[in-house]
Design a protein around this motif. Structure first.
Motif, PDB file in Angstrom:
ATOM      1  N   GLY A 159      10.137  19.594 -23.727  1.00 39.23           N
ATOM      2  CA  GLY A 159      10.391  20.381 -22.526  1.00 39.23           C
ATOM      3  C   GLY A 159       9.298  20.298 -21.494  1.00 39.23           C
ATOM      4  N   ILE A 160       8.045  20.363 -21.938  1.00 36.52           N
ATOM      5  CA  ILE A 160       6.930  20.299 -20.977  1.00 36.52           C
ATOM      6  C   ILE A 160       6.155  18.990 -21.090  1.00 36.52           C
ATOM      7  N   GLY A 161       6.180  18.360 -22.261  1.00 38.58           N
ATOM      8  CA  GLY A 161       5.489  17.090 -22.419  1.00 38.58           C
ATOM      9  C   GLY A 161       6.193  15.981 -21.666  1.00 38.58           C
ATOM     10  N   GLN A 162       5.414  15.042 -21.153  1.00 39.70           N
ATOM     11  CA  GLN A 162       5.965  13.966 -20.330  1.00 39.70           C
ATOM     12  C   GLN A 162       5.351  12.642 -20.751  1.00 39.70           C
ATOM     13  N   ASN A 163       6.187  11.634 -20.944  1.00 36.40           N
ATOM     14  CA  ASN A 163       5.740  10.306 -21.332  1.00 36.40           C
ATOM     15  C   ASN A 163       5.650   9.442 -20.080  1.00 36.40           C
ATOM     16  N   ILE A 164       4.434   8.986 -19.764  1.00 39.55           N
ATOM     17  CA  ILE A 164       4.214   8.149 -18.587  1.00 39.55           C
ATOM     18  C   ILE A 164       3.514   6.876 -19.028  1.00 39.55           C
ATOM     19  N   ARG A 165       4.142   5.740 -18.731  1.00 36.37           N
ATOM     20  CA  ARG A 165       3.598   4.423 -19.057  1.00 36.37           C
ATOM     21  C   ARG A 165       3.229   4.306 -20.533  1.00 36.37           C
ATOM     22  N   GLY A 166       4.063   4.865 -21.387  1.00 34.33           N
ATOM     23  CA  GLY A 166       3.909   4.701 -22.818  1.00 34.33           C
ATOM     24  C   GLY A 166       3.004   5.702 -23.500  1.00 34.33           C
ATOM     25  N   ALA A 167       2.323   6.563 -22.741  1.00 33.12           N
ATOM     26  CA  ALA A 167       1.411   7.552 -23.326  1.00 33.12           C
ATOM     27  C   ALA A 167       1.932   8.959 -23.037  1.00 33.12           C
ATOM     28  N   ARG A 239      -0.237   8.140 -28.337  1.00 31.97           N
ATOM     29  CA  ARG A 239      -0.356   6.729 -27.968  1.00 31.97           C
ATOM     30  C   ARG A 239      -1.401   6.519 -26.874  1.00 31.97           C
ATOM     31  N   ASP A 240      -2.541   7.178 -27.063  1.00 37.90           N
ATOM     32  CA  ASP A 240      -3.590   7.148 -26.042  1.00 37.90           C
ATOM     33  C   ASP A 240      -4.884   6.663 -26.682  1.00 37.90           C
ATOM     34  N   LEU A 241      -5.115   5.367 -26.641  1.00 37.98           N
ATOM     35  CA  LEU A 241      -6.310   4.770 -27.243  1.00 37.98           C
ATOM     36  C   LEU A 241      -7.577   5.211 -26.524  1.00 37.98           C
ATOM     37  N   GLY A 242      -7.504   5.374 -25.192  1.00 37.96           N
ATOM     38  CA  GLY A 242      -8.692   5.744 -24.425  1.00 37.96           C
ATOM     39  C   GLY A 242      -9.222   7.115 -24.785  1.00 37.96           C
ATOM     40  N   SER A 243      -8.354   8.118 -24.842  1.00 38.62           N
ATOM     41  CA  SER A 243      -8.794   9.469 -25.192  1.00 38.62           C
ATOM     42  C   SER A 243      -9.302   9.526 -26.620  1.00 38.62           C
ATOM     43  N   VAL A 396     -12.959   2.691 -18.828  1.00 34.86           N
ATOM     44  CA  VAL A 396     -12.057   2.386 -17.713  1.00 34.86           C
ATOM     45  C   VAL A 396     -12.434   1.059 -17.047  1.00 34.86           C
ATOM     46  N   VAL A 397     -13.680   0.943 -16.625  1.00 32.84           N
ATOM     47  CA  VAL A 397     -14.106  -0.260 -15.912  1.00 32.84           C
ATOM     48  C   VAL A 397     -14.082  -1.472 -16.844  1.00 32.84           C
ATOM     49  N   GLY A 398     -14.463  -1.273 -18.105  1.00 35.46           N
ATOM     50  CA  GLY A 398     -14.375  -2.375 -19.059  1.00 35.46           C
ATOM     51  C   GLY A 398     -12.952  -2.840 -19.268  1.00 35.46           C
ATOM     52  N   GLY A 399     -11.991  -1.906 -19.262  1.00 30.51           N
ATOM     53  CA  GLY A 399     -10.597  -2.286 -19.447  1.00 30.51           C
ATOM     54  C   GLY A 399     -10.025  -3.042 -18.273  1.00 30.51           C
ATOM     55  N   THR A 407      -7.113   0.750 -21.561  1.00 34.79           N
ATOM     56  CA  THR A 407      -6.860   2.038 -22.207  1.00 34.79           C
ATOM     57  C   THR A 407      -6.016   2.977 -21.367  1.00 34.79           C
ATOM     58  N   GLY A 408      -6.276   3.094 -20.061  1.00 32.43           N
ATOM     59  CA  GLY A 408      -5.462   3.964 -19.229  1.00 32.43           C
ATOM     60  C   GLY A 408      -6.126   5.256 -18.810  1.00 32.43           C
ATOM     61  N   LEU A 409      -7.413   5.438 -19.042  1.00 31.06           N
ATOM     62  CA  LEU A 409      -8.112   6.616 -18.553  1.00 31.06           C
ATOM     63  C   LEU A 409      -8.333   6.519 -17.051  1.00 31.06           C
TER      64      LEU A 409
END
Length: 459
Positions: A159-167, A239-243, A396-399, A407-409
Motif C-alpha cells: 500500500g505505501i511501499g513503492q518499487n522504483i527501478r527494481g529497488a 534489492r538495494d545493494l548500495g544501502s 555513488v561516484v564509483g558506480g 548501486t543506485g544511491l
C-alpha cells in the motif's frame, strides 16, 4: 585572564569567516545558474533574480541561526554544503533545459529541488534548536535503533511501499515519495554510537590471533552478526545493494574506531564479501549489476545508463564542454543517480575532482570534530556521520564511473530528491551541534571565599 593571573584560552567563533565563505558559495551557485542559461539559450535565465534572492535569504538565515544557537560551531561546513547544493540546482536546471528541448512534455525539476532545499534548511534549523546538547541523544540509543528498523521495514509494507527501478526503498506520502533509508541512516548512526560507547571495552577484548590479526572473541561477534543479517535482509527484501553496503560499512568502521581492533575490519569485510557472493548467486538483479560492471557493452539495451554516462564523461574530457554546452540529458536519470557524470560532462574531470574535493573537506571537518570531541558518544557519532557520507559518495561516484558495480544511491546535496536533501541537511546540523559543544569554552570557576572554604572543611 582569570583572577589568579592565569591565561584562559577562548576559541575564536569565526562567524565572520563563515559569512565570507557563505557569500562566495552562494555567488558560485548563482554564477553557475546564469552560466547554464547563457550557454544553453544565450541569455540569463528569467528566474535568476528569484533564485539569487532565495539563496541569499537561506544562507543569511542559516548563518544568523548558527551565530545565535551554535556560535562556536565549525565555520567551514555550512559554506561547503551551500556550494554543493547550489551546484546541484544549476545542474538540474541544465537537464531541465535539455529535456524541454527534446520532449514535448517535461515537468521541470529545479523548482521542486529549490523547494526541498528550503525544507532541508528548515530541518537544519529544527535540529539546531531542538538538540541543544548532543549527549542527550545517547539516552535514546535503543529508541533510535527501533526507529531505524521501523523505517527500513516501511517500504516493504503493501500500500505505501513503492518499487522504483527494481529497488523497493520508497514509500508514498500523498503526492510525494520518501526514502526512509535516508532517515534510517541517521538513526543507525546514533544507535551504533550509543551502543559502542557503552560496550566498547567488552568488544575491545581480543580472542585468538590468526595470521597476525587479533580476532574478537566469539561471544562478542553477536552485534556484528546482527548488523550483517540486517544488511543482508535489506539486500534480499529491498534489492538495494548500495544501502546494504552503506549500513554495514558504517557499523564495521565504527566498531574499529571504538575498539581499535583491526580484527573487526577483517571479520566485517569477510562477512560482507560472503553476503555479496550470496546475493550474486541467488538474485538476478545483483548478478545483472555485476555483469554490467564487467562488460557494459555486452548488453547495450540493458546497460544504456552506464554506457551513456561513460560517453558523457569522455565527451567532457579534462576541462568539460562548459555549462549548457554538453548533452547530459541523454543519460537516463542524469539528474539523480548519474548527476556526477552530468557534472563531469559539463565541467570535465577538473570540475568533478573539485566537487569530490569539497566532499573530502566535509568528511575531513567531520573527522576533525570527532577527534576534538571530549565524550565517546560524540566522537563516534561525528565519525559515523562523516564516514557514512564518505562511503555514500564513494559508492555513488564509483558506480557511475565504472569503478565498482552500480548501486543506485543518491549523491548528497547534488542529486534531485527531497528525502536526501532534507536528511543530509540534518546531518550537517548534528555535526555543527557537536562541534559547538566541543569548542565552547568551559564555564569559569567561581572563586571560593575563605569563610566558605572553612565551612566546607568543618562539614
Amino acid at each position: 585572564m582569570s583572577g589568579t593571573g592565569e591565561t584562559t584560552w577562548v576559541p575564536r567563533k569565526r562567524r565572520g569567516a563563515e559569512l565570507v565563505l557563505t557569500v562566495m558559495a552562494v555567488g558560485l551557485a548563482i554564477f553557475a545558474y546564469c552560466a547554464v542559461g547563457l550557454g544553453a539559450e544565450g541569455r540569463v535565465p528569467a528566474g535568476a533574480v528569484g533564485l539569487a534572492v532565495t539563496l541569499v535569504v537561506v544562507a543569511v538565515a542559516a548563518n544568523l541561526l548558527i551565530r545565535r544557537f551554535a556560535p562556536y560551531a565549525d565555520p567551514v561546513l555550512l559554506p561547503l554544503v551551500l556550494c554543493l547544493n547550489g551546484l546541484g540546482l544549476a545542474m538540474i536546471y541544465r537537464i531541465d533545459l535539455g529535456m524541454e528541448a527534446r520532449r514535448d512534455s517535461w515537468t521541470s525539476l529545479a523548482p521542486n529541488q529549490l523547494m526541498w532545499t528550503g525544507i532541508g534548511v528548515a530541518a537544519f534549523a529544527t535540529v539546531l534548536l531542538v538538540v541543544r546538547d548532543h549527549r542527550r541523544l545517547q539516552t535514546l540509543t535503543y529508541s533510535f535503533g527501533l526507529a531505524a528498523v521501523v523505517l527500513l521495514i516501511l517500504p516493504l509494507l503493501p500500500g505505501i511501499g513503492q518499487n522504483i527501478r527494481g529497488a523497493r526503498i520508497w514509500i508514498n506520502l500523498g503526492p510525494f515519495s520518501f526514502q526512509p533509508g535516508e532517515a534510517a541512516k541517521i538513526c543507525l548512526a546514533i544507535f551504533f554510537a550509543g551502543y559502542l560507547a557503552e560496550k566498547r571495552e567488552a568488544l575491545a577484548l581480543a580472542g585468538r590471533r590468526v595470521l597476525g590479526v587479533d580476532l574478537p572473541r566469539a561471544r562478542d561477534l553477536g552485534p556484528i552478526m546482527i548488523g550483517w543479517l540486517v544488511s543482508i535482509g535489506i539486500l534480499v527484501l529491498q534489492r538495494d545493494l548500495g544501502s546494504s553496503l552503506l549500513f554495514f560499512g558504517l557499523f564495521v568502521v565504527l566498531l574499529f574506531i571504538a575498539t581499535e581492533r583491526a580484527g573487526w575490519i577483517v571479520v566485517g569485510g569477510g562477512l560482507f564479501a560472503l553476503g555479496t557472493w550470496f546475493g550474486y548467486l541467488q538474485f538476478s538483479h545483483v548478478r545483472r549489476r555485476f555483469e554490467a560492471w564487467q562488460d557494459p557493452f555486452g548488453d547495450p539495451d540493458q546497460n544504456g545508463q552506464i554506457i551513456n554516462a561513460l560517453y558523457g564523461l569522455a565527451h567532457g574530457g579534462l576541462l568539460g564542454r562548459g555549462w549548457g554546452q554538453g548533452s547530459p540529458e541523454l543519460t537516463p536519470i542524469g539528474y539523480s543517480d548519474f548527476i556526477a557524470t552530468s557534472l563531469g560532462e559539463e565541467l570535465g574531470l577538473t570540475g568533478l575532482m573539485a566537487i569530490l574535493l569539497i566532499y573530502g573537506l566535509i568528511v575531513e571537518r567531520g573527522l576533525r570534530i570527532a577527534l576534538t570531541c571530549r565524550d565517546a558518544f560524540g566522537k563516534l557519532l561525528a565519525a559515523g556521520l562523516a564516514i557514512s557520507m564518505a562511503i555514500q559518495v564513494f559508492v555513488v561516484v564509483g558506480g557511475v564511473t565504472h569503478l565498482i558495480p552500480l548501486t543506485g544511491l543518491t549523491t548528497p546535496f547534488l542529486s534531485q530528491g527531497g528525502s536526501s536533501i532534507v536528511m543530509n541537511w540534518a546531518i550537517i546540523a548534528i555535526l555543527l551541534r557537536i562541534s559547538d559543544q566541543t569548542r565552547r569554552p568551559a564555564p569559569p570557576v567561581q572563586p571560593v571565599s575563605e569563610d566558605e572554604a572553612t565551612q566546607v572543611v568543618k562539614l
